[in-house]
Design an enzyme around this catalytic site. Structure first.
Site, PDB file in Angstrom:
ATOM      1  N   GLU A 114      -9.707  -1.883 -38.809  1.00  0.00           N
ATOM      2  CA  GLU A 114     -10.300  -2.885 -39.698  1.00  0.00           C
ATOM      3  C   GLU A 114     -11.654  -2.443 -40.243  1.00  0.00           C
ATOM      4  O   GLU A 114     -11.947  -2.639 -41.432  1.00  0.00           O
ATOM      5  CB  GLU A 114     -10.437  -4.224 -38.966  1.00  0.00           C
ATOM      6  CG  GLU A 114      -9.148  -5.002 -38.811  1.00  0.00           C
ATOM      7  CD  GLU A 114      -8.235  -4.458 -37.728  1.00  0.00           C
ATOM      8  OE1 GLU A 114      -7.054  -4.820 -37.688  1.00  0.00           O
ATOM      9  OE2 GLU A 114      -8.740  -3.641 -36.899  1.00  0.00           O
ATOM     10  N   HIS A 145      -6.666 -14.389 -29.867  1.00  0.00           N
ATOM     11  CA  HIS A 145      -6.029 -14.504 -31.176  1.00  0.00           C
ATOM     12  C   HIS A 145      -6.019 -15.951 -31.662  1.00  0.00           C
ATOM     13  O   HIS A 145      -5.225 -16.313 -32.524  1.00  0.00           O
ATOM     14  CB  HIS A 145      -4.578 -13.997 -31.117  1.00  0.00           C
ATOM     15  CG  HIS A 145      -4.456 -12.560 -30.760  1.00  0.00           C
ATOM     16  ND1 HIS A 145      -4.723 -12.089 -29.496  1.00  0.00           N
ATOM     17  CD2 HIS A 145      -4.098 -11.481 -31.495  1.00  0.00           C
ATOM     18  CE1 HIS A 145      -4.531 -10.774 -29.469  1.00  0.00           C
ATOM     19  NE2 HIS A 145      -4.155 -10.384 -30.671  1.00  0.00           N
TER      20      HIS A 145
END
Length: 332
Positions: free
Chosen positions: A57, A126
């Site tokens: 990322e 998450h």
């Protein structure tokens, strides 16, 4: 139209209209997107404009920000916003601040998008809402769509905006279908960033929510109306930054009570900011009861299904809080 298809339509329309727009992220191309939001885009636009990236990322987000500085209009997809923590320096220190630090000479027309908040059974790492995190950063615009019209209109507005825009979608909403107006089906349809929408008018209490919580708020409002308890006004924030305080203030002046709903943590949350804004505005004098926040639990999201269900507000919790608020007087 499903929320997924609405997002896909927004991407296709904007990529067709402007060749500077391109999409990059993990599995956005050959796999058609982890949630199939980018289905068919690789076939139509090719690998130069739909780019599958490595699982890094910080790397691909930095590449996207740099390309925005150079005049392109990247749409940077995070498989979930939790993974954007790897790239938070690129988002906050580079994308958000460079226009200001360059004296207005360097624009960063970039869109960051992906699912935000809790999904189902994916545990604490998450399952967190980043609305308050990114909403606190000057230089960013932050939007949080609920239904299909929100999703299409806000994503198109984000891509066209000359500033960096954070689009906080919700994984559990992707497959849900909503009606689309004739206007929303147009390729010119956009939703103004910074403008909330009154989803249901009411007279007795204001409920402010964003993302998936809007649906729960509407269900609670309809339940209480059916029971003859109250007429609730439901506001879909749509935009986290800038925040449409005017719509909230005008609603509170009419209903005299306010409940905020979000899936994020209670401390320093979106609801906390709304409370502060109301306290500092003329709406405070119109309140007949304290503002009440309905939030996610102040814990890392549990993995166990029964505990996870308790960790986030639903229709029943919102209805119960509204009943309590209606009976609570300031100073009582």
């Amino acid at each position: 139209m499903t929320v997924r298809d609405a997002l896909n339509s927004a991407l296709e329309e904007e990529m067709t209209a402007d060749e500077k727009v391109y999409l990059l992220g993990e599995e956005v191309g050959q796999y058609n997107g982890a949630y199939k939001v980018s289905k068919g885009l690789l076939d139509k636009f090719g690998p130069k404009r739909v780019i599958d990236t490595p699982i890094t990322e910080s790397g691909f987000c930095g590449l996207a920000v740099g390309s925005a500085f150079a005049g392109l209009k990247p749409v940077c997809e995070f498989m979930t916003w939790n993974f954007a923590m790897q790239a938070i320096d690129q988002i906050v220190n580079s994308a958000a601040k460079t226009h200001y630090m360059s004296g207005g000479n360097v624009d960063c027309p970039i869109t960051f998008r992906g699912p935000n908040g809790a999904a189902a059974g994916v545990a604490a790492q998450h399952s967190q809402c980043f609305a308050a995190w990114y909403g606190s950063v000057p230089g960013l615009k932050v939007v949080s769509p609920w239904n299909s019209e929100d999703a299409k209109g806000l994503l198109k507005a984000a891509i066209r905006d000359p500033n960096p825009v954070v689009v906080l979608e919700n994984e559990l909403m992707y497959g849900i279908s909503f009606p689309m107006s004739e206007a929303a089906l147009s390729k010119d349809f956009v939703v103004e960033i910074g403008k909330a929408k009154i989803e249901k008018a009411g007279t007795d209490i204001t409920i402010v929510a964003h993302s998936r919580s809007v649906g729960f708020a509407l269900e609670a409002a309809q339940l209480l109306e059916k029971e003859g308890i109250c007429s609730a006004e439901v506001i879909n924030l749509r935009s986290i930054r800038p925040l449409d305080t005017e719509t909230i203030i005008n609603s509170v002046k009419k209903t005299n009570r306010l409940v905020t709903v979000e899936g994020g943590w209670p401390q320093y949350g979106v609801g906390s900011e709304i409370c502060a804004q109301i306290m500092e505005s003329e709406a405070f004098d119109h309140l007949d009861a304290p503002v009440v926040r309905v939030t996610g639990a102040d814990v890392p999201t549990p993995y166990a299904q029964n505990l996870e269900a308790f960790a986030f507000p639903d229709t029943e919790v919102i209805a119960r809080v509204i009943k309590r608020t209606l009976n609570k007087k300031i100073g009582a």
